[in-house]
Scaffold this motif. Structure first.
Motif, PDB file in Angstrom:
ATOM      1  N   VAL A   3      -3.778   1.935  14.142  1.00 33.06           N
ATOM      2  CA  VAL A   3      -2.621   1.705  13.272  1.00 33.06           C
ATOM      3  C   VAL A   3      -2.745   0.320  12.639  1.00 33.06           C
ATOM      4  N   GLY A   4      -2.477   0.260  11.353  1.00 33.90           N
ATOM      5  CA  GLY A   4      -2.549  -1.002  10.624  1.00 33.90           C
ATOM      6  C   GLY A   4      -3.805  -1.143   9.787  1.00 33.90           C
ATOM      7  N   ALA A  36      -0.468   9.297  15.768  1.00 39.31           N
ATOM      8  CA  ALA A  36       0.461  10.066  16.584  1.00 39.31           C
ATOM      9  C   ALA A  36      -0.241  10.771  17.738  1.00 39.31           C
ATOM     10  N   ARG A  71      -2.987   2.384   4.100  1.00 45.74           N
ATOM     11  CA  ARG A  71      -2.904   1.857   5.458  1.00 45.74           C
ATOM     12  C   ARG A  71      -2.677   2.997   6.447  1.00 45.74           C
ATOM     13  N   VAL A  72      -3.335   2.909   7.592  1.00 50.56           N
ATOM     14  CA  VAL A  72      -3.039   3.833   8.690  1.00 50.56           C
ATOM     15  C   VAL A  72      -1.704   3.407   9.284  1.00 50.56           C
ATOM     16  N   VAL A  73      -0.688   4.271   9.179  1.00 48.09           N
ATOM     17  CA  VAL A  73       0.656   3.890   9.638  1.00 48.09           C
ATOM     18  C   VAL A  73       1.047   4.586  10.933  1.00 48.09           C
ATOM     19  N   SER A  74       0.228   5.501  11.405  1.00 46.76           N
ATOM     20  CA  SER A  74       0.545   6.167  12.664  1.00 46.76           C
ATOM     21  C   SER A  74      -0.733   6.739  13.248  1.00 46.76           C
ATOM     22  N   THR A 115       0.853  -1.182   0.000  1.00 48.13           N
ATOM     23  CA  THR A 115       0.000   0.000   0.000  1.00 48.13           C
ATOM     24  C   THR A 115       0.889   1.232   0.000  1.00 48.13           C
ATOM     25  N   ILE A 155      -2.341   8.956  10.456  1.00 48.64           N
ATOM     26  CA  ILE A 155      -1.540   9.195   9.260  1.00 48.64           C
ATOM     27  C   ILE A 155      -1.703   8.016   8.307  1.00 48.64           C
ATOM     28  N   LEU A 156      -2.065   8.326   7.070  1.00 48.60           N
ATOM     29  CA  LEU A 156      -2.150   7.322   6.007  1.00 48.60           C
ATOM     30  C   LEU A 156      -0.816   7.243   5.272  1.00 48.60           C
ATOM     31  N   ASP A 157      -0.571   6.084   4.643  1.00 52.23           N
ATOM     32  CA  ASP A 157       0.650   5.968   3.834  1.00 52.23           C
ATOM     33  C   ASP A 157       0.454   6.521   2.420  1.00 52.23           C
ATOM     34  N   ALA A 158      -0.670   7.151   2.152  1.00 51.91           N
ATOM     35  CA  ALA A 158      -0.910   7.825   0.867  1.00 51.91           C
ATOM     36  C   ALA A 158      -0.847   9.325   1.099  1.00 51.91           C
ATOM     37  N   PHE A 203      -2.505  13.225   6.284  1.00 53.97           N
ATOM     38  CA  PHE A 203      -2.808  13.532   7.689  1.00 53.97           C
ATOM     39  C   PHE A 203      -4.307  13.499   7.922  1.00 53.97           C
ATOM     40  N   GLU A 237       4.577  11.570   1.481  1.00 53.51           N
ATOM     41  CA  GLU A 237       4.162  10.175   1.608  1.00 53.51           C
ATOM     42  C   GLU A 237       3.238   9.967   2.807  1.00 53.51           C
ATOM     43  N   HIS A 238       2.715  11.016   3.355  1.00 51.41           N
ATOM     44  CA  HIS A 238       1.811  10.952   4.498  1.00 51.41           C
ATOM     45  C   HIS A 238       0.526  11.705   4.197  1.00 51.41           C
TER      46      HIS A 238
END
Lengths: 363, 363
Positions: free
Chosen positions: A321-322, A264, A259-262, A16, A270-273, A309, A306-307
């Motif tokens: 996350v995940g 925070a 994917r939700v990667v954080s 992703t 935070i998305l990875d898109a 928000f 790459e984030h």
């Protein structure tokens, strides 16, 4: 659009973010556009800027399209190589590089090729392409009936440019290209009628009268004398088309799986898109950078490269996350252009990938 | 930056729009960054998200950089293949696809690899990569000292996550990753001092303390205890860095060469560079979508996908159709990512092209 297990499978195979299309929805959108053109008595010449892929162009042709529209010579080359036999390049091709490629395309491809022009500099350069190609080049005059994009602004200019085209060796005046502002078919009609009258005074006829735009589909047929329509976005649709009232969420055939990667902060995610996937296109002033149908309270409020928000303040079920989420982009045409391949699904199963063959063809 | 004859030559060879870099300016920017890091006693670990090219990464290493920073695993793969031997991936790598690729990278590349994490889900997935790679994986904790991007928000969370990392098989806690808000070195210092004290209580040491950002270069060395700095944009600079006061126009090493393809109205013009070239990135709220140094009164006011709409109302010398113009983009990192190659010039001569090898590496 995608079940949770399908999301996991796509993420496992392709990573992703992934740009995913639903071929069932794509086929329905293609059929719907064709039916609308048929009902209006117009040839259907879809714009491939949206998908940039020959397989999808073939699906459009097989459904009844008369040919395709391209915006750049590089896109036309990709479509010609794939055997598409009627191509309109709705763009001012200027300078030795573009004219040289056009000449080679005319020489090497059997496809019918038409190009647009809205000024004498463009027209003056085109005979060289026709000569290199060894055949007559059809040229349409791009007309602006109010959008303030490309195109001559008055019927008189359109007639003058048509005469210029007709006077050049190797060029044939083929017609008029319009992209009326949504809701102003009447303005386009006035322009068109005046231009046709002026052309007739000089013994010229607009064989092609091409209208454009997915936002204009509800008014299709509203311009008398139009012969064909160019619509691009409708094959996938997006949040901008939903906002324009010309598509429903169920008619959106493309989503970015992210994917939700954080997480925070408690109200942030935070998305990875980020801007290198979804782009900063606001879709004409929409709130945020995409729609997350599973998380209606979530807002993609800003980007890093790459984030994405997420503002989750108003989100009832905040994704941990995940989590794999679907994002319907603001503007699908620019998102497709960010990636090398689309992941295609049908009936809830991964079919494979489609290469975005004309990606990045800006020249 | 480019003479008129050089513009014509680039346009003839490569077409327009073309993304052009001046290698002399690039070399000066690389040297300036290295000198600033040397003066501050920091290792220099430039972020390759800006150029995505191994040749430019090598130039940075040869100038003294200790390694590179990447944002995605795909970028790291490209750099490792090119022989870069010290790579930091400053990103939460989550899920079987990313973890699988990280494991293969650890196994197949001799490079030193470090990754970042800001949450326990990321940390829990990383031992699988270390195991697949057959070696210990260094992990830094990403900390947010006020930017509200990725990163734990308190020193206590940083310590807890460091302990989590240290407790996992195959993982080693390597240090802390920061990206302080510009002008707030003091805030970063407070966070760092508290985190280091907390780490010491648990017998842990931050071998790496990495700061980031081109906007933070004027304050380089302002965080005591930092060991390295990550700056990306400075290799090319852009209109956003000019607005931030950290670059001059002469330090901008990249421009988009674009052609005026229409002058549809007396106060309007159209460039062949649109949202699919310059992107809709506002550069943090700048006026318009790029700077045209030759035409200071011209404003790129809006986009279609392949059209940049010029407002020429305040332009003294309005460029006619066919004119080749330079555009300094708002945000250079997203523009490089739109194209497959950069045209490189040096001393006013075309040297060749550099492939944007990690273009589109969003996964």
């Amino acid at each position: 659009m995608l079940s949770l297990s399908l999301r996991e499978e796509i993420a496992r195979r392709y990573g992703t973010p992934a740009v995913v299309i639903d071929l069932d929805r794509v086929a329905r959108n293609i059929a719907r556009l064709q039916a609308a053109c048929d009902a209006a008595g117009l040839a259907n010449r879809p714009h491939i800027k949206t998908h940039k892929n020959p397989v999808l162009a073939r699906m459009q042709i097989e459904a009844g399209a008369s040919g395709v529209t391209c915006q750049k010579i590089g896109e036309a080359e990709v479509m010609a190589r794939a055997g598409i036999d009627d191509i309109l390049v709705s763009y001012n091709l200027i300078g030795p590089h573009a004219v040289g490629r056009l000449g080679r395309l005319l020489r090497e491809s059997p496809a019918r090729i038409t190009v647009a022009a809205d000024n004498p500099v463009t027209v003056a350069g085109l005979p060289e392409a026709a000569q290199a190609g060894g055949r007559t080049l059809d040229v349409v005059v791009e007309c602006d009936t109010g959008r303030k994009r490309a195109g001559v602004e008055t019927p008189g200019e359109a007639v003058a440019l048509a005469r210029d085209i007709a006077s050049r060796p190797g060029l044939a005046f083929a017609g008029l290209l319009l992209y009326p502002p949504a809701g102003d078919a009447a303005g386009a009609q006035r322009f068109l009628d005046a231009a046709k009258a002026g052309l007739a005074e000089h013994g010229l006829t607009a064989r092609i009268v091409s209208t454009g735009g997915t936002p204009n589909l509800p008014e299709l047929g509203g311009v008398r004398g139009a012969t064909e329509h160019r619509a691009g976005t409708v094959i996938f649709n997006d949040r901008m088309m939903m906002a324009a009232g010309v598509a429903t969420l169920d008619e959106c055939a493309l989503a970015v799986l992210s994917r939700v990667v954080s997480r925070a902060g408690p109200e942030r995610g935070i998305l990875d898109a980020g801007a290198k996937t979804l782009t900063s296109d606001s879709g004409g002033g929409l709130d945020g950078y995409g729609l997350m149908p599973d998380h209606p309270g979530a807002r993609i409020s800003a980007f890093a490269e790459e984030h994405g928000f997420l503002d989750l303040a108003a989100c009832a079920a905040r994704p941990p996350v995940g989590t794999l989420v679907e994002v319907v982009p603001n503007h699908v045409c620019v998102v497709v252009n960010m990636v090398d391949e689309l992941v295609a699904v049908r009936d809830g199963v991964i079919v494979g990938t489609l290469a975005v063959e004309a990606r990045g063809m800006i020249a």
